[in-house]
Design a protein around this motif. Structure first.
Motif, PDB file in Angstrom:
ATOM      1  N   LEU A 148      -1.693   8.570  -6.527  1.00  0.00           N
ATOM      2  CA  LEU A 148      -1.893  10.015  -6.401  1.00  0.00           C
ATOM      3  C   LEU A 148      -1.346  10.786  -7.600  1.00  0.00           C
ATOM      4  N   ALA A 149      -0.365  10.220  -8.293  1.00  0.00           N
ATOM      5  CA  ALA A 149       0.209  10.882  -9.462  1.00  0.00           C
ATOM      6  C   ALA A 149      -0.620  10.659 -10.729  1.00  0.00           C
ATOM      7  N   GLU A 150      -1.582   9.759 -10.669  1.00  0.00           N
ATOM      8  CA  GLU A 150      -2.399   9.477 -11.853  1.00  0.00           C
ATOM      9  C   GLU A 150      -3.386  10.603 -12.120  1.00  0.00           C
ATOM     10  N   ASP A 151      -3.636  10.834 -13.410  1.00  0.00           N
ATOM     11  CA  ASP A 151      -4.596  11.844 -13.827  1.00  0.00           C
ATOM     12  C   ASP A 151      -5.980  11.534 -13.240  1.00  0.00           C
ATOM     13  N   GLY A 152      -6.562  12.499 -12.577  1.00  0.00           N
ATOM     14  CA  GLY A 152      -7.908  12.354 -12.034  1.00  0.00           C
ATOM     15  C   GLY A 152      -7.985  11.841 -10.611  1.00  0.00           C
ATOM     16  N   CYS A 153      -6.846  11.451 -10.010  1.00  0.00           N
ATOM     17  CA  CYS A 153      -6.878  10.988  -8.623  1.00  0.00           C
ATOM     18  C   CYS A 153      -6.952  12.201  -7.704  1.00  0.00           C
ATOM     19  N   VAL A 154      -8.057  12.306  -6.979  1.00  0.00           N
ATOM     20  CA  VAL A 154      -8.267  13.417  -6.057  1.00  0.00           C
ATOM     21  C   VAL A 154      -7.686  13.068  -4.691  1.00  0.00           C
ATOM     22  N   SER A 155      -7.896  11.836  -4.254  1.00  0.00           N
ATOM     23  CA  SER A 155      -7.305  11.371  -2.988  1.00  0.00           C
ATOM     24  C   SER A 155      -7.268   9.851  -2.985  1.00  0.00           C
ATOM     25  N   TRP A 156      -6.373   9.311  -2.175  1.00  0.00           N
ATOM     26  CA  TRP A 156      -6.195   7.859  -2.071  1.00  0.00           C
ATOM     27  C   TRP A 156      -5.688   7.578  -0.665  1.00  0.00           C
ATOM     28  N   LEU A 159       0.828  -1.214   0.000  1.00  0.00           N
ATOM     29  CA  LEU A 159       0.000   0.000   0.000  1.00  0.00           C
ATOM     30  C   LEU A 159       0.859   1.258   0.000  1.00  0.00           C
ATOM     31  N   ALA A 160       1.927   1.239   0.776  1.00  0.00           N
ATOM     32  CA  ALA A 160       2.823   2.395   0.834  1.00  0.00           C
ATOM     33  C   ALA A 160       3.465   2.664  -0.529  1.00  0.00           C
ATOM     34  N   ARG A 161       3.763   1.612  -1.271  1.00  0.00           N
ATOM     35  CA  ARG A 161       4.342   1.780  -2.606  1.00  0.00           C
ATOM     36  C   ARG A 161       3.295   2.206  -3.627  1.00  0.00           C
ATOM     37  N   MET A 162       2.044   1.780  -3.436  1.00  0.00           N
ATOM     38  CA  MET A 162       0.970   2.134  -4.361  1.00  0.00           C
ATOM     39  C   MET A 162       0.547   3.598  -4.244  1.00  0.00           C
ATOM     40  N   ARG A 163       0.519   4.110  -3.031  1.00  0.00           N
ATOM     41  CA  ARG A 163      -0.069   5.433  -2.783  1.00  0.00           C
ATOM     42  C   ARG A 163       0.500   6.539  -3.677  1.00  0.00           C
ATOM     43  N   PRO A 164       1.827   6.743  -3.729  1.00  0.00           N
ATOM     44  CA  PRO A 164       2.324   7.840  -4.570  1.00  0.00           C
ATOM     45  C   PRO A 164       2.047   7.616  -6.052  1.00  0.00           C
ATOM     46  N   LEU A 165       2.040   6.372  -6.488  1.00  0.00           N
ATOM     47  CA  LEU A 165       1.740   6.085  -7.891  1.00  0.00           C
ATOM     48  C   LEU A 165       0.296   6.452  -8.213  1.00  0.00           C
ATOM     49  N   TRP A 215     -11.160   6.570 -12.839  1.00  0.00           N
ATOM     50  CA  TRP A 215     -10.997   5.366 -12.015  1.00  0.00           C
ATOM     51  C   TRP A 215     -10.822   4.141 -12.897  1.00  0.00           C
ATOM     52  N   GLU A 216     -11.617   4.033 -13.953  1.00  0.00           N
ATOM     53  CA  GLU A 216     -11.512   2.881 -14.844  1.00  0.00           C
ATOM     54  C   GLU A 216     -10.158   2.852 -15.551  1.00  0.00           C
ATOM     55  N   THR A 217      -9.642   4.001 -15.938  1.00  0.00           N
ATOM     56  CA  THR A 217      -8.323   4.087 -16.569  1.00  0.00           C
ATOM     57  C   THR A 217      -7.223   3.686 -15.588  1.00  0.00           C
ATOM     58  N   HIS A 218      -7.439   3.966 -14.325  1.00  0.00           N
ATOM     59  CA  HIS A 218      -6.504   3.630 -13.248  1.00  0.00           C
ATOM     60  C   HIS A 218      -6.143   2.140 -13.250  1.00  0.00           C
ATOM     61  N   ASP A 219      -7.065   1.281 -13.689  1.00  0.00           N
ATOM     62  CA  ASP A 219      -6.794  -0.158 -13.723  1.00  0.00           C
ATOM     63  C   ASP A 219      -5.611  -0.538 -14.603  1.00  0.00           C
ATOM     64  N   ALA A 220      -5.289   0.289 -15.581  1.00  0.00           N
ATOM     65  CA  ALA A 220      -4.158   0.002 -16.466  1.00  0.00           C
ATOM     66  C   ALA A 220      -2.852   0.602 -15.946  1.00  0.00           C
ATOM     67  N   GLY A 221      -2.918   1.343 -14.837  1.00  0.00           N
ATOM     68  CA  GLY A 221      -1.746   2.023 -14.306  1.00  0.00           C
ATOM     69  C   GLY A 221      -0.758   1.107 -13.605  1.00  0.00           C
ATOM     70  N   GLU A 222       0.421   1.650 -13.359  1.00  0.00           N
ATOM     71  CA  GLU A 222       1.519   0.899 -12.748  1.00  0.00           C
ATOM     72  C   GLU A 222       1.167   0.356 -11.362  1.00  0.00           C
ATOM     73  N   ALA A 223       0.482   1.138 -10.544  1.00  0.00           N
ATOM     74  CA  ALA A 223       0.144   0.689  -9.184  1.00  0.00           C
ATOM     75  C   ALA A 223      -0.707  -0.575  -9.209  1.00  0.00           C
ATOM     76  N   VAL A 250      -9.959   3.997   0.432  1.00  0.00           N
ATOM     77  CA  VAL A 250     -10.925   5.006  -0.005  1.00  0.00           C
ATOM     78  C   VAL A 250     -10.233   5.827  -1.083  1.00  0.00           C
ATOM     79  N   GLU A 251     -10.730   5.668  -2.297  1.00  0.00           N
ATOM     80  CA  GLU A 251     -10.168   6.354  -3.443  1.00  0.00           C
ATOM     81  C   GLU A 251     -11.189   7.374  -3.943  1.00  0.00           C
ATOM     82  N   ARG A 252     -10.714   8.540  -4.291  1.00  0.00           N
ATOM     83  CA  ARG A 252     -11.604   9.573  -4.831  1.00  0.00           C
ATOM     84  C   ARG A 252     -11.053   9.994  -6.184  1.00  0.00           C
ATOM     85  N   TRP A 253     -11.867   9.829  -7.213  1.00  0.00           N
ATOM     86  CA  TRP A 253     -11.467  10.114  -8.586  1.00  0.00           C
ATOM     87  C   TRP A 253     -12.367  11.194  -9.163  1.00  0.00           C
ATOM     88  N   ALA A 254     -11.825  12.012 -10.043  1.00  0.00           N
ATOM     89  CA  ALA A 254     -12.584  13.110 -10.640  1.00  0.00           C
ATOM     90  C   ALA A 254     -13.800  12.591 -11.404  1.00  0.00           C
TER      91      ALA A 254
END
Length: 104
Positions: free
Chosen positions: A21-29, A13-19, A53-61, A44-48
């Motif tokens: 938060l850096a994604e487009d549309g991530c308001v909080s994580w 989780l600690a490694r995921m958080r900054p990744l 959020w759906e695009t987030h599934d393809a992200g590095e985290a 608790v994830e908050r996305w614009a």
């Protein structure tokens, strides 16, 4: 005594958080660890938008940490939601919780 695998989950989780938060549309994580049930984590994830959020599934985290390290060890419940009558119009919130693991 921590539940088995707790330290590994916290590290992931600690490694995921900054990744995330850096994604487009991530308001909080935020990740929460239950005081009552040491095997329970809540994310608790908050996305614009839901699309962000759906695009987030393809992200590095998700691809490099969540899927290989966390998913095999958890039970997962997903609860897409929005603040009750207090939220900002159009914002998408994701609250996940579950036993025995981390939820996204």
């Amino acid at each position: 005594m921590p539940a088995p695998g707790t330290r590994e989950r916290l590290d992931a989780l600690a490694r995921m958080r900054p990744l995330c938060l850096a994604e487009d549309g991530c308001v909080s994580w935020e990740a929460y660890h239950s005081h009552e049930d040491p095997a329970r984590f809540v994310l608790v994830e908050r996305w614009a938008t839901r699309g962000h959020w759906e695009t987030h599934d393809a992200g590095e985290a998700i691809q490099k940490i969540y899927l290989p390290e966390i998913m095999p060890r958890i039970e997962r419940e997903v609860h897409p939601s929005a603040p009750a009558a207090l939220g900002e119009a159009g914002q998408f919130h994701l609250v996940d919780q579950g036993e025995g693991g981390i939820l996204r």
